[in-house]
Design a protein around this motif. Sequence first.
Motif, short mmCIF file in Angstrom:
data_model
loop_
_atom_site.label_atom_id
_atom_site.label_comp_id
_atom_site.label_asym_id
_atom_site.label_seq_id
_atom_site.Cartn_x
_atom_site.Cartn_y
_atom_site.Cartn_z
N HIS A 60 -5.15 14.61 -2.32
CA HIS A 60 -5.72 13.27 -2.47
C HIS A 60 -5.86 13.03 -3.98
CE1 HIS A 60 -7.00 14.63 1.54
NE2 HIS A 60 -6.90 13.37 1.89
N PRO A 61 -4.73 13.03 -4.69
CA PRO A 61 -4.80 13.14 -6.16
C PRO A 61 -5.57 12.02 -6.84
CG PRO A 61 -2.56 13.52 -5.34
CD PRO A 61 -3.35 13.01 -4.18
N VAL A 62 -5.48 10.81 -6.35
CA VAL A 62 -6.20 9.73 -7.03
C VAL A 62 -7.70 9.84 -6.77
CG1 VAL A 62 -6.55 7.23 -7.06
CG2 VAL A 62 -4.25 8.18 -7.29
N ALA A 63 -8.08 10.24 -5.57
CA ALA A 63 -9.52 10.50 -5.32
C ALA A 63 -9.99 11.60 -6.26
CB ALA A 63 -9.73 10.90 -3.86
N ARG B 183 -4.61 3.33 -10.45
CA ARG B 183 -4.01 4.66 -10.60
C ARG B 183 -3.03 4.97 -9.46
NH1 ARG B 183 -9.93 7.54 -11.66
NH2 ARG B 183 -10.79 5.64 -12.49
N LEU B 184 -2.09 5.87 -9.73
CA LEU B 184 -1.19 6.40 -8.71
C LEU B 184 -0.93 7.87 -9.02
CD1 LEU B 184 1.66 3.72 -8.37
CD2 LEU B 184 -0.31 4.02 -6.86
N CYS B 185 -0.57 8.63 -7.98
CA CYS B 185 -0.14 10.01 -8.24
C CYS B 185 1.38 10.05 -8.25
CB CYS B 185 -0.72 10.97 -7.20
SG CYS B 185 0.11 10.93 -5.60
N VAL B 186 1.93 11.25 -8.38
CA VAL B 186 3.39 11.37 -8.52
C VAL B 186 4.11 10.87 -7.26
CG1 VAL B 186 3.46 13.79 -7.72
CG2 VAL B 186 5.23 12.95 -9.26
N LYS B 187 3.50 11.03 -6.09
CA LYS B 187 4.17 10.55 -4.87
C LYS B 187 4.21 9.03 -4.83
CE LYS B 187 1.81 12.95 -1.73
NZ LYS B 187 1.11 13.99 -2.50
N GLY B 188 3.06 8.41 -5.14
CA GLY B 188 3.02 6.94 -5.11
C GLY B 188 3.90 6.33 -6.18
N ARG B 189 3.99 7.00 -7.32
CA ARG B 189 4.73 6.44 -8.46
C ARG B 189 6.24 6.64 -8.30
NH1 ARG B 189 6.93 4.10 -11.53
NH2 ARG B 189 6.83 3.94 -13.79
N ILE C 57 0.86 -1.20 0.00
CA ILE C 57 0.00 0.00 0.00
C ILE C 57 0.89 1.24 0.00
CG2 ILE C 57 -1.91 1.17 1.20
CD1 ILE C 57 -2.49 -1.78 0.45
N CYS C 58 0.53 2.23 -0.80
CA CYS C 58 1.29 3.50 -0.83
C CYS C 58 1.36 4.09 0.57
CB CYS C 58 0.62 4.48 -1.79
SG CYS C 58 1.37 6.13 -1.72
N PRO C 59 2.53 4.58 0.97
CA PRO C 59 2.68 5.06 2.36
C PRO C 59 2.26 6.51 2.58
CG PRO C 59 4.77 5.25 1.23
CD PRO C 59 3.79 4.66 0.24
N PHE C 60 1.79 7.20 1.58
CA PHE C 60 1.57 8.64 1.77
C PHE C 60 0.13 8.94 2.21
CE2 PHE C 60 5.35 8.52 -0.98
CZ PHE C 60 6.22 9.18 -0.14
N CYS C 61 -0.77 9.21 1.29
CA CYS C 61 -2.04 9.79 1.75
C CYS C 61 -3.11 8.74 2.05
CB CYS C 61 -2.54 10.85 0.77
SG CYS C 61 -3.57 10.22 -0.57
N GLY C 62 -4.21 9.24 2.61
CA GLY C 62 -5.28 8.37 3.07
C GLY C 62 -6.09 7.70 1.98
N VAL C 63 -5.80 8.01 0.71
CA VAL C 63 -6.51 7.32 -0.37
C VAL C 63 -6.22 5.82 -0.30
CG1 VAL C 63 -6.66 7.06 -2.89
CG2 VAL C 63 -6.65 9.33 -1.87
N GLY C 64 -4.97 5.47 0.02
CA GLY C 64 -4.64 4.05 0.20
C GLY C 64 -4.54 3.30 -1.11
N CYS C 65 -3.77 3.83 -2.05
CA CYS C 65 -3.61 3.15 -3.35
C CYS C 65 -2.80 1.87 -3.17
CB CYS C 65 -2.89 4.07 -4.33
SG CYS C 65 -3.83 5.56 -4.70
N GLN C 66 -3.25 0.82 -3.82
CA GLN C 66 -2.47 -0.43 -3.80
C GLN C 66 -1.38 -0.33 -4.86
OE1 GLN C 66 -4.68 -4.06 -3.93
NE2 GLN C 66 -5.87 -3.56 -2.10
FE1 SF4 Z 1 -0.26 7.45 -2.64
FE2 SF4 Z 1 -0.98 9.35 -4.34
FE3 SF4 Z 1 -2.54 7.21 -3.95
FE4 SF4 Z 1 -2.30 9.07 -2.07
S1 SF4 Z 1 -3.20 9.34 -4.09
S2 SF4 Z 1 -2.22 6.85 -1.74
S3 SF4 Z 1 -0.15 9.66 -2.28
S4 SF4 Z 1 -0.49 7.22 -4.85
#
Ligand code: SF4
Length: 693
Positions: free
Chosen positions: A189-192, A45-51, A12-21
């Motif tokens: 919360h970029p993916v949301a 999907r992922l945002c720049v932080k998750g990617r 799970i992505c460690p950054f925001c509360g969206v919780g992207c796998q």
């Molecule tokens: Fe990670 Fe971005 Fe998804 Fe948040 S929106 S969980 S920061 S990839």
Amino acid sequence: DSADFDEEVESICPFCGVGCQVSLKVKDGKVKYVEGINGPANEGRLCVKGRFGFDYIHHPHRLTKPLIRRQDAPEKGLNVDPGNWQTHFREALWEEALDFAAAGMKGRGREIAGFGSAKCTNEEAYLFQKLIRQGFGHNNVDHCTRLCHASSVAALMENVGSGAVTATFNEIENADVAIVIGANPIENHPVAATFFKQFAKRGGKLIVMDPRGQALKRFASHMLQFRPGADVSMLNAIMHVIVEEGLYDQQYIDAYTENWEAEKRHLADFSPEAMAPICGIEPEVLRDVARTFAGAKAAMIFWGMGISQHIHGTDNSRCLISLALMTGQVGRPGSGLHPLRGQNNVQGASDAGLIPMFLPDYQPVTDDGVRSAFTKVWGTADFSNERGLTVTEIMDAVHADKIKGMYILGENPAMSDPDVEHARAALAKLDHLVVQDIFLTETANYADVILPASAFAEKTGTVTNTNRQVQMGRPAVAPPGDAREDWWIEVELAKRLGLPWDYQSPADVFAEMKQNMRSLDNITWERLSGENAVTYPSLSPQDPGQAIVFGDGFPRPEGRARFTPASVIAPDDVPDEDYPMILTTGRQLEHWHTGSMTRRSTVLDGLEPEANCSLHPSTLRKLGVAPGEHVLLTTKRGSISIMAREDRAVAPDMVFVPFAYVEAAANILTNPAIDPFGKIPEFKFSAVRVEKA
Ligand code: SF4
């Protein structure tokens, strides 16, 4: 190409509360790159932080050995170079460091307090609160929820009976109207936000309300750039119109709510004409928004820190809850209340009881039956029935000589507390500070002993996102050097504090959590290992979980939600001649909170390497400052010098400062005044003077 990696691990992505796998691609013992996979929240999907924001886990600054402060170290303070810490600390073996950490805390009862972490797993959060309660007999344990959604949770608990979202953000697919207020999801919360944009492109009406303009505006049917701190006046005016024009849902109100007549009477004083001068939005716009929202077949309300981080944060949330209740917009597909959670596991850490007033599952510490259910499982004596101190109250108690030692796991109050010099002075005053982290953070600068912990890609455990989805995190690589998983460190410390802990794995901890957490019914370690995510509540071992709750009443007396009227309260620190402008703080897309991880990620730091603030072009012109030059920001708490950017989204009397940069720490400026219910500081409003530096 599979030749690019030796192994791929789902986590799970460690950054925001969206919780992207994510799928972590590992080669030669290192995470090489990351891809999004089909989790329930992110659908690939992922945002720049998750990617791109993962290489901090292999940064040379990682702590690899326990460190103990040297006898001859210089004074405590922000003066440790993370690449050259030897003048302040010496390396130690685990045995010595754990003995030293525990000896300084053992038997000291109320002199010790704990800050746990919303970045650790549910199991680690549960163990942390248990260690403080069982080990020291009190509830002085908290975490960063106090700085983000504590006021939202206070209002939701009071009026709905549950602090979590009533519907997942993905439910916007079934809505025709949505409000996003006090949130900037494209950055935070970029993916949301991608789901919100799709909703608008499909013809959904997106009502964005924020004192700061933002990119989501391009997708909005209505953009209400209201005056900072004027949330209650604007929301009450909208509700006034709904009452005046009879647009409320009487059937729903009769069936599922209480205190409606009092709310209705209260709203009579808040006509759009009376409120427009306060909130800065024209009466006709307020009326149009009221009609649009009340006319929706299905509507959702999303909110963020812009709502919660005020001394009237609980009142702000009360208004949003009332708006949803009076229009019957809870409990059906496409309807609901959704505070967008910040940190990846702030929902889970709160659920696990890492808060001073509640045990796991928000069971009150004041209830004798609740405490006895926990002490029965824990096999130890009772602990205090008094609510504990919160994050900022703990720092005050240090200054008052009541708290003398702290155990801080993965929090960075030397950067994140309001009026941060006050927090730094408290940390310097402690006679025993144990810090557990992956980097030598600003807070670790003040530590007596530092315990090297694990990053997300190095540990096993569950986390819970903003959608109530409990998800499984898995280790892809080994921790560097002698660093260890956080749960292991907690167990070893607890044993040295004399606690009868013999967990062998996070699965053992999860099994214990289930004994007193009904939210985890039908959610097992085995299920999570196989399915990756289960939403709570899950009604059977086959149920993937309920995306929408409270379709048939609320977890409150008689199943009724409550209207709690809210009045207009001015911000605490209002502008005057000396401090004529308004400061607001927050995050920016590329950096995470206090920057300890993202400023050590090559791509993210490359994108945003320098502390910056945003000012309106007309303000810059007036100051005689060109974009890229520095300004001096001064509040009653202190000053910082910071590079200025031109940003038309910021009102001419405002300045926005991200809080990720230690060299220009936004929280030197912020106001520690707190909301009386949620005890959350007013990060979103301080009077400030802006000058050419
Ligand atoms: Fe990670 Fe971005 Fe998804 Fe948040 S929106 S969980 S920061 S990839």
